[in-house]
Scaffold this motif. Structure first.
Motif, PDB file in Angstrom:
ATOM      1  N   GLU A 143     -13.991 -12.944 -57.354  1.00  0.00           N
ATOM      2  CA  GLU A 143     -15.096 -13.490 -56.515  1.00  0.00           C
ATOM      3  C   GLU A 143     -15.853 -12.273 -56.060  1.00  0.00           C
ATOM      4  O   GLU A 143     -16.600 -11.568 -56.781  1.00  0.00           O
ATOM      5  CB  GLU A 143     -14.027 -14.051 -55.352  1.00  0.00           C
ATOM      6  CG  GLU A 143     -15.319 -14.851 -54.454  1.00  0.00           C
ATOM      7  CD  GLU A 143     -14.334 -15.698 -53.322  1.00  0.00           C
ATOM      8  OE1 GLU A 143     -15.069 -15.888 -52.154  1.00  0.00           O
ATOM      9  OE2 GLU A 143     -13.305 -16.010 -53.666  1.00  0.00           O
ATOM     10  N   GLY A 144     -15.923 -11.741 -54.687  1.00  0.00           N
ATOM     11  CA  GLY A 144     -16.701 -10.756 -54.410  1.00  0.00           C
ATOM     12  C   GLY A 144     -16.253  -9.289 -54.391  1.00  0.00           C
ATOM     13  O   GLY A 144     -16.557  -8.459 -54.053  1.00  0.00           O
ATOM     14  N   ALA A 145     -14.995  -9.313 -55.231  1.00  0.00           N
ATOM     15  CA  ALA A 145     -14.356  -8.002 -55.337  1.00  0.00           C
ATOM     16  C   ALA A 145     -14.397  -7.545 -56.576  1.00  0.00           C
ATOM     17  O   ALA A 145     -13.692  -6.253 -56.725  1.00  0.00           O
ATOM     18  CB  ALA A 145     -12.939  -8.101 -54.767  1.00  0.00           C
ATOM     19  N   GLY A 146     -15.073  -7.946 -57.563  1.00  0.00           N
ATOM     20  CA  GLY A 146     -15.280  -7.264 -58.756  1.00  0.00           C
ATOM     21  C   GLY A 146     -15.679  -5.930 -58.806  1.00  0.00           C
ATOM     22  O   GLY A 146     -15.334  -5.278 -59.683  1.00  0.00           O
ATOM     23  N   ILE A 147     -16.563  -5.458 -58.227  1.00  0.00           N
ATOM     24  CA  ILE A 147     -17.056  -4.052 -58.231  1.00  0.00           C
ATOM     25  C   ILE A 147     -15.877  -3.020 -57.927  1.00  0.00           C
ATOM     26  O   ILE A 147     -15.387  -2.365 -58.493  1.00  0.00           O
ATOM     27  CB  ILE A 147     -17.925  -3.772 -57.103  1.00  0.00           C
ATOM     28  CG1 ILE A 147     -19.316  -4.755 -57.184  1.00  0.00           C
ATOM     29  CG2 ILE A 147     -18.580  -2.001 -57.305  1.00  0.00           C
ATOM     30  CD1 ILE A 147     -19.961  -4.557 -58.533  1.00  0.00           C
TER      31      ILE A 147
END
Length: 397
Positions: free
Chosen positions: A349-353
């Motif tokens: 989700e939005g935590a890939g970095i």
């Protein structure tokens, strides 16, 4: 041959991290990217490397592993490519989470206590400490917690640095190369048909982000990875105004929500260029990439409640992107037992970095038969949430 041949399907930050980890381990690696490197989800993120938004559990364990790996990886890249490493803009500036109500304060304090028990540094801030840390922040705050371990990178530059290091180690990159279908032999994925011909390998890593569900289905082993859209506003450059990543406690609830309609919370942080990034929103709208003014208005209004000083500041641009959502909010990492030869590294989700380095280390350890640094079981590809609803109307999106 130096080891099993690996094809990484996707050149976003997770694919780049996997390619680097595997190539640096001496494996022959080919990266297949249907567009350009880091041009989709990675380029439309904020660059967060966070522990502050994760409660105790497997994702926090993966986040802590990744947080430890990021500086080491950048130091290694700096030895070979100092300019590339500097472009990543690693900034361990820390995060501050605030609650505006007494009820929110109690929930934030409970959440932070659980994180501290799991090894996260979470420091309560009184009014004086908060004013010193963020002098332009509203004083209408019931509670605040400082997370000094939170960091930020420039996401596209970070992915480029990982990919460049993979290429330096011998990996090959093919862009504008779309995977069209599988070639199986004796029940094993032996090759993929692409727009540039057939590519053979011993292992194929599905790192296609929000498009991983469709890609996995095309290969014959669907996983329930769906797109979830988020938007960000970018102000014109300002004098130093926001010194940490600052967000309201509602952000954690928005991240963990299963709702399809809009969930928004205030997330405000500055970049080294002086611009201020303002988020965040989460919507499940398929691959509809239209910017919605009403969504941007909600984001802006929430940010102004945290930083009234932003009122009247010009917004230079707005952008949106898709995040790879899995219903249980955990990534899918590891082999797919339904189709030997297929591996997954997706669903962050939005935590890939932030989670990319830990994901790559876990995947490489499993692929090479090494003992992984954390339990891989919660991320397995055959867990119910990853497989989706087996009913006739369900399935991977």
């Amino acid at each position: 041959m130096r080891g099993p041949r690996v094809a990484v399907l996707g050149a976003g930050i997770v694919g780049a991290a996997c390619a680097r980890e595997l190539a640096r381990a001496g494996l022959p690696v080919t990266v297949l990217e249907r567009g350009g490197p880091a041009a989709a989800t990675t380029a439309h993120g904020e660059g967060n490397v966070l522990v502050s938004d994760k409660g105790p559990g497997p994702e926090l364990a993966l986040a802590r592993l990744s947080l430890a790996l990021w500086p080491r990886i950048l130091d290694e890249i700096a030895e070979r490519r100092p300019e590339t490493a500097r472009a990543v803009e690693w900034d361990p500036k820390g995060g501050i989470v605030v609650a505006a109500t007494d009820e929110g304060a109690r929930e934030l304090e409970r959440f932070a206590a659980g994180q501290r028990a799991a090894g996260v540094t979470a420091e309560p801030l009184d009014a004086s400490g908060l004013a010193d840390a963020e002098p332009h922040l509203t004083r209408d705050v019931a509670a605040a917690v400082h997370y000094p371990q939170d960091a930020q990178v420039q996401p596209a530059a970070a992915a480029a640095a990982l990919l460049a290091d993979a290429l330096d180690a011998g990996a090959e990159l093919r862009t504008r190369c779309e995977v069209l279908g599988p070639v199986t032999r004796s029940g094993r994925l032996a090759a993929v048909r692409t727009s540039q011909g057939t590519v053979e390998a011993d292992a194929f890593v599905n790192a296609a982000g929000p498009w991983s569900g469709g890609l996995a289905a095309r290969l014959g082993a669907p996983v329930d990875v769906r797109p979830r859209r988020g938007e960000v506003l970018v102000t014109a450059p300002l004098p130093p105004t926001v010194f940490h990543k600052v967000y309201d406690a509602d952000y954690v609830g928005a991240v963990g929500s299963d709702a399809e309609d809009l969930r928004a919370s205030a997330v405000v942080e500055a970049t080294r260029a002086g611009t201020v990034l303002i988020g965040s929103s989460r919507r499940r709208v398929g691959f509809d990439d239209r910017l919605r003014p009403e969504v941007l208005s909600v984001i802006a209004a929430k940010a102004l409640r945290l930083f009234p000083c932003l009122d009247g500041v010009p917004v230079m641009r707005a952008y949106g992107g898709f995040r790879p959502y899995v219903p249980d909010h955990l990534p899918i990492i590891g082999p797919d037992p339904r189709l030997p030869g297929l591996w997954h590294a997706t669903g962050h989700e939005g935590a890939g970095i932030g989670l990319a380095p830990g994901t790559a280390r876990l995947l490489a350890d499993l692929l090479l038969g090494r003992t992984p640094p954390l339990d891989p079981a919660p991320f397995r590809a055959d867990r119910p949430a990853a497989l989706g609803d087996p009913s006739p109307t369900g399935g991977a999106a």
